[in-house]
Design an enzyme around this catalytic site. Structure first.
Site, PDB file in Angstrom:
ATOM      1  N   LYS A 186      85.778  27.970  -2.683  1.00 10.91           N
ATOM      2  CA  LYS A 186      85.911  27.304  -1.380  1.00 10.91           C
ATOM      3  C   LYS A 186      87.360  26.875  -1.116  1.00 10.91           C
ATOM      4  CE  LYS A 186      82.843  24.136  -2.469  1.00 10.91           C
ATOM      5  NZ  LYS A 186      82.477  24.581  -3.827  1.00 10.91           N
ATOM      6  N   ARG A 203      76.892  19.772 -12.996  1.00  9.75           N
ATOM      7  CA  ARG A 203      77.297  19.878 -11.589  1.00  9.75           C
ATOM      8  C   ARG A 203      76.559  21.007 -10.903  1.00  9.75           C
ATOM      9  NH1 ARG A 203      83.163  20.830 -12.315  1.00  9.75           N
ATOM     10  NH2 ARG A 203      83.299  21.132 -10.071  1.00  9.75           N
ATOM     11  N   ARG A 259      77.214  17.299   1.013  1.00 12.89           N
ATOM     12  CA  ARG A 259      76.731  17.710  -0.300  1.00 12.89           C
ATOM     13  C   ARG A 259      75.236  17.462  -0.477  1.00 12.89           C
ATOM     14  NH1 ARG A 259      81.541  18.735  -2.975  1.00 12.89           N
ATOM     15  NH2 ARG A 259      81.455  18.679  -5.223  1.00 12.89           N
ATOM     16  N   ARG A 300      90.563  20.259 -15.286  1.00 13.13           N
ATOM     17  CA  ARG A 300      89.912  19.065 -14.741  1.00 13.13           C
ATOM     18  C   ARG A 300      88.885  18.557 -15.737  1.00 13.13           C
ATOM     19  NH1 ARG A 300      87.957  20.752  -8.735  1.00 13.13           N
ATOM     20  NH2 ARG A 300      86.142  19.566  -9.396  1.00 13.13           N
ATOM     21  N   ARG A 309      89.426  27.765 -14.647  1.00 12.71           N
ATOM     22  CA  ARG A 309      90.234  27.090 -13.618  1.00 12.71           C
ATOM     23  C   ARG A 309      91.223  26.138 -14.290  1.00 12.71           C
ATOM     24  NH1 ARG A 309      87.323  24.384  -8.532  1.00 12.71           N
ATOM     25  NH2 ARG A 309      86.141  23.248 -10.118  1.00 12.71           N
TER      26      ARG A 309
HETATM   27  P1  ADP Z   1      84.156  21.698  -6.637  1.00 13.02           P
HETATM   28  O1  ADP Z   1      85.339  22.189  -5.822  1.00 13.02           O
HETATM   29  O2  ADP Z   1      84.261  22.163  -8.041  1.00 13.02           O
HETATM   30  O3  ADP Z   1      82.862  22.009  -5.967  1.00 13.02           O
HETATM   31  P2  ADP Z   1      84.914  19.124  -5.649  1.00 13.02           P
HETATM   32  O4  ADP Z   1      86.373  19.094  -5.833  1.00 13.02           O
HETATM   33  O5  ADP Z   1      84.391  19.441  -4.288  1.00 13.02           O
HETATM   34  O6  ADP Z   1      84.283  20.136  -6.714  1.00 13.02           O
HETATM   35  O7  ADP Z   1      84.271  17.761  -6.095  1.00 13.02           O
HETATM   36  C1  ADP Z   1      84.589  17.154  -7.318  1.00 13.02           C
HETATM   37  C2  ADP Z   1      83.786  15.860  -7.449  1.00 13.02           C
HETATM   38  O8  ADP Z   1      84.147  14.960  -6.375  1.00 13.02           O
HETATM   39  C3  ADP Z   1      82.274  16.010  -7.318  1.00 13.02           C
HETATM   40  O9  ADP Z   1      81.647  16.411  -8.516  1.00 13.02           O
HETATM   41  C4  ADP Z   1      81.879  14.589  -6.885  1.00 13.02           C
HETATM   42  O10 ADP Z   1      81.919  13.678  -7.968  1.00 13.02           O
HETATM   43  C5  ADP Z   1      83.010  14.221  -5.922  1.00 13.02           C
HETATM   44  N1  ADP Z   1      82.710  14.618  -4.540  1.00 13.02           N
HETATM   45  C6  ADP Z   1      83.412  15.476  -3.753  1.00 13.02           C
HETATM   46  N2  ADP Z   1      82.851  15.605  -2.542  1.00 13.02           N
HETATM   47  C7  ADP Z   1      81.746  14.800  -2.554  1.00 13.02           C
HETATM   48  C8  ADP Z   1      80.715  14.511  -1.617  1.00 13.02           C
HETATM   49  N3  ADP Z   1      80.703  15.078  -0.394  1.00 13.02           N
HETATM   50  N4  ADP Z   1      79.753  13.634  -1.972  1.00 13.02           N
HETATM   51  C9  ADP Z   1      79.742  13.057  -3.176  1.00 13.02           C
HETATM   52  N5  ADP Z   1      80.655  13.302  -4.127  1.00 13.02           N
HETATM   53  C10 ADP Z   1      81.657  14.160  -3.830  1.00 13.02           C
HETATM   54  P1  ADP Z   2      85.718  25.647  -5.393  1.00  6.77           P
HETATM   55  O1  ADP Z   2      86.683  24.986  -4.452  1.00  6.77           O
HETATM   56  O2  ADP Z   2      84.564  26.310  -4.686  1.00  6.77           O
HETATM   57  O3  ADP Z   2      85.258  24.755  -6.502  1.00  6.77           O
HETATM   58  P2  ADP Z   2      88.069  27.140  -6.329  1.00  6.77           P
HETATM   59  O4  ADP Z   2      88.676  27.659  -5.069  1.00  6.77           O
HETATM   60  O5  ADP Z   2      88.735  26.016  -7.012  1.00  6.77           O
HETATM   61  O6  ADP Z   2      86.485  26.866  -6.083  1.00  6.77           O
HETATM   62  O7  ADP Z   2      87.936  28.397  -7.326  1.00  6.77           O
HETATM   63  C1  ADP Z   2      87.376  28.221  -8.626  1.00  6.77           C
HETATM   64  C2  ADP Z   2      88.205  29.017  -9.636  1.00  6.77           C
HETATM   65  O8  ADP Z   2      87.998  30.422  -9.430  1.00  6.77           O
HETATM   66  C3  ADP Z   2      89.711  28.819  -9.519  1.00  6.77           C
HETATM   67  O9  ADP Z   2      90.263  28.931 -10.816  1.00  6.77           O
HETATM   68  C4  ADP Z   2      90.184  29.978  -8.624  1.00  6.77           C
HETATM   69  O10 ADP Z   2      91.518  30.357  -8.943  1.00  6.77           O
HETATM   70  C5  ADP Z   2      89.200  31.073  -9.006  1.00  6.77           C
HETATM   71  N1  ADP Z   2      88.783  31.948  -7.908  1.00  6.77           N
HETATM   72  C6  ADP Z   2      88.596  31.613  -6.606  1.00  6.77           C
HETATM   73  N2  ADP Z   2      88.147  32.671  -5.895  1.00  6.77           N
HETATM   74  C7  ADP Z   2      88.024  33.700  -6.778  1.00  6.77           C
HETATM   75  C8  ADP Z   2      87.594  35.080  -6.678  1.00  6.77           C
HETATM   76  N3  ADP Z   2      87.185  35.603  -5.500  1.00  6.77           N
HETATM   77  N4  ADP Z   2      87.595  35.845  -7.790  1.00  6.77           N
HETATM   78  C9  ADP Z   2      87.995  35.326  -8.972  1.00  6.77           C
HETATM   79  N5  ADP Z   2      88.417  34.052  -9.144  1.00  6.77           N
HETATM   80  C10 ADP Z   2      88.430  33.236  -8.064  1.00  6.77           C
END
Ligand code: ADP
Ligand code: ADP
Length: 221
Positions: free
Chosen positions: A16, A174, A91, A163, A130
């Site tokens: 994302k 998660r 979420r 992270r 990541r």
């Molecule tokens: P990812 O990109 O791996 O999906 P995020 O960066 O979006 O993870 O979120 C990391 C953490 O931040 C979540 O596991 C949660 O603890 C918190 N968080 C982010 N967005 C929300 C939300 N909309 N509601 C509740 N917690 C959130």
């Molecule tokens: P999210 O915001 O959904 O948690 P991220 O954008 O942080 O996801 O991507 C998760 C991990 O996967 C990062 O290390 C990123 O560099 C990698 N990544 C993102 N998109 C792709 C893809 N299409 N193919 C392979 N690796 C990817």
């Protein structure tokens, strides 16, 4: 032309943030990542940051109330009137209802929900590789998006870190929370005819291409 008022939905590690940044580059809309905003609060040691640090590290969701104020304040800023990407919010179903209320109050509406569809196996692989820059938050991947120089950030040479919540035990938790709380939103937005499902299993370039084509169509509608 239509505004791009978007939600990016998908499991943790779907890509994302990565795809949102590419959309920002092309369309200039702000990227509103609640995860980034909360991590910034933790790094700054603010009141909000102190409240959410341990919850985030354990992989649980932060309370809906805290998110409501954070998102409402951000979406109310002037730069959102021409479009936005919400990444990581809503979420759960209560947050989706809260978002309806926020958008109504500030007189904006959603254009579409972009659902990045990837298997559990692939997201676990993406997340475990990541790495992020603790200084500028740029995101890398040890397999698919490597830094030029092994373990430091291309932009500021800061050593990259994993992270806390990307460690193996927390990733499963998660993912399970995603399935239980967040995945039902796909059905909700499908019922409203707002979901566009994207096969996000390919390379970043491939996913970018599908998303850009989709956004062009949405803008023309
Ligand atoms: P990812 O990109 O791996 O999906 P995020 O960066 O979006 O993870 O979120 C990391 C953490 O931040 C979540 O596991 C949660 O603890 C918190 N968080 C982010 N967005 C929300 C939300 N909309 N509601 C509740 N917690 C959130
Ligand atoms: P999210 O915001 O959904 O948690 P991220 O954008 O942080 O996801 O991507 C998760 C991990 O996967 C990062 O290390 C990123 O560099 C990698 N990544 C993102 N998109 C792709 C893809 N299409 N193919 C392979 N690796 C990817």
């Amino acid at each position: 032309m239509k505004n791009l008022n978007l939600i990016f939905l998908g499991p943790p590690g779907a890509g994302k943030g990565t795809i949102a940044k590419d959309v920002v580059e092309r369309y200039g809309v702000p990227h509103i990542s609640t995860g980034d905003m909360l991590r910034d609060a933790v790094s700054a040691g603010s009141e909000l940051g102190k409240k959410v640090k341990s919850v985030m590290e354990s992989g649980q969701l932060v309370s809906d109330e805290l998110l409501f104020d954070l998102v409402k304040d951000r979406l109310s800023k002037k730069d959102c009137v021409n479009g936005f990407i919400l990444d990581g919010y809503p979420r759960n179903l209560d947050q989706a209802k809260a978002l309806d209320k926020i958008l109504q109050e500030i007189n904006l509406s959603l254009t579409a929900v972009i659902f990045l569809d990837v298997s559990e196996e692939e997201v676990v692989k993406r997340i475990s590789n990541r790495r992020v820059c603790p200084k500028c938050s740029r995101v890398y991947n040890l397999i698919s998006l490597k830094p030029k120089n092994d373990t430091v950030c291309d932009d500021d040479s800061t050593p990259l870190i994993q992270r806390e919540d990307d460690k193996a035990e927390t990733v499963r938790k998660r993912y399970n929370i995603y399935i239980e709380k967040t995945a039902p939103l796909v059905k909700l937005y499908k019922g409203r005819n707002q979901i566009v499902t994207i096969d996000a299993s390919g390379t970043v370039d491939k996913v970018d291409e599908i998303v850009f084509n989709t956004l062009e169509e949405l803008r023309q509608e």
